[in-house]
Design an enzyme around this catalytic site. Structure first.
Site, PDB file in Angstrom:
ATOM      1  N   LYS A 124       0.837  -1.208   0.000  1.00  0.00           N
ATOM      2  CA  LYS A 124       0.000   0.000   0.000  1.00  0.00           C
ATOM      3  C   LYS A 124       0.871   1.255   0.000  1.00  0.00           C
ATOM      4  O   LYS A 124       0.625   2.189  -0.771  1.00  0.00           O
ATOM      5  CB  LYS A 124      -0.940   0.007   1.203  1.00  0.00           C
ATOM      6  CG  LYS A 124      -1.905   1.197   1.216  1.00  0.00           C
ATOM      7  CD  LYS A 124      -2.844   1.143   2.400  1.00  0.00           C
ATOM      8  CE  LYS A 124      -2.150   1.520   3.672  1.00  0.00           C
ATOM      9  NZ  LYS A 124      -3.066   1.670   4.823  1.00  0.00           N
ATOM     10  N   ASP A 142      -6.811   1.073   1.034  1.00  0.00           N
ATOM     11  CA  ASP A 142      -6.863   1.102   2.489  1.00  0.00           C
ATOM     12  C   ASP A 142      -8.248   0.666   2.947  1.00  0.00           C
ATOM     13  O   ASP A 142      -9.065   0.198   2.146  1.00  0.00           O
ATOM     14  CB  ASP A 142      -6.509   2.498   3.015  1.00  0.00           C
ATOM     15  CG  ASP A 142      -7.583   3.539   2.712  1.00  0.00           C
ATOM     16  OD1 ASP A 142      -8.529   3.233   1.957  1.00  0.00           O
ATOM     17  OD2 ASP A 142      -7.483   4.666   3.240  1.00  0.00           O
TER      18      ASP A 142
END
Length: 214
Positions: A124, A142
């Site tokens: 991420k 997320d």
């Protein structure tokens, strides 16, 4: 959403997002791609607002890996001690700064695999840096994006990587660069976890969530 009808729906959804916010911006404050990397590493299990508060003075003193090493770990800790896991994050930031100088000439690489090889950098984080720092259509998923993607039917998936692939596969190419920003803002402020603000939603008429708050 994979057939022609779904493609048209996604085209409309993201056109509405773009009409509302033509050029969305990430909320982590940074001065360059290096400070972006540091900010994203710090943001794990922390709020963007909390990170911005901690890095305000830090980034006035430090905006390169060389300056970070000159600052040192203990002084870095003093700047970021209001952030969760600050000691471990400080160690990672010092270590990744050393690697950037040693292996990359002090520059942040534009490769996901290279970024993920750095201490404290997961997929991420790497995708955020690739997207914001390098302008590449990388999709950082997320909790907000994961929730929105599955609730709405935009890009359903059982885990974050499945959602990431679904965004890459299904969202029209013209929206790929900003897709993650539009989705995170919508998930953070409208399609919130406990009581989504469906009455404020730009895409309520196309959303597949069956428990909408009218």
């Amino acid at each position: 959403m994979a057939n022609q009808s779904d493609y048209c729906t996604l085209q409309t959804i993201f056109q509405r997002f773009r009409d509302a916010v033509p050029v969305p911006k990430g909320e982590l404050e940074h001065r360059n791609i290096y400070t972006l990397l540091v900010a994203v590493v710090l943001s794990a299990q922390a709020t963007d607002a909390g990170v911005n508060k901690a890095t305000k003075e830090l980034f006035e003193r430090v905006d390169s890996p060389q300056e970070m090493l000159a600052l040192g770990e203990e002084k870095l800790v003093e700047h970021i001690k209001t952030i969760g896991l600050f000691r471990n994050k400080a160690k990672n930031i010092i270590a990744l700064s050393e690697i950037l100088i040693r292996d990359y000439g002090g520059q942040v690489p534009s490769s996901r695999s290279a970024l993920q090889s750095l201490p404290g950098v997961g997929r991420k984080t790497a995708n955020v840096v690739l997207n914001i720092g390098w302008g590449l259509p990388a999709q950082a998923v997320d909790t907000h994006i994961f929730r929105l993607a599955n609730r709405s039917g935009i890009a359903p998936g059982k885990d974050v990587q499945a959602v990431e692939r679904a965004i890459e596969d299904n969202v029209p190419a013209e929206f790929q660069i900003h897709a993650h920003h539009w989705m995170i803002l919508h998930g953070r402020y409208v399609c919130v976890a406990r009581k989504p603000k469906c009455h404020e939603c730009l895409i309520q008429d196309m959303c597949r969530f069956d428990q909408k708050n009218r």
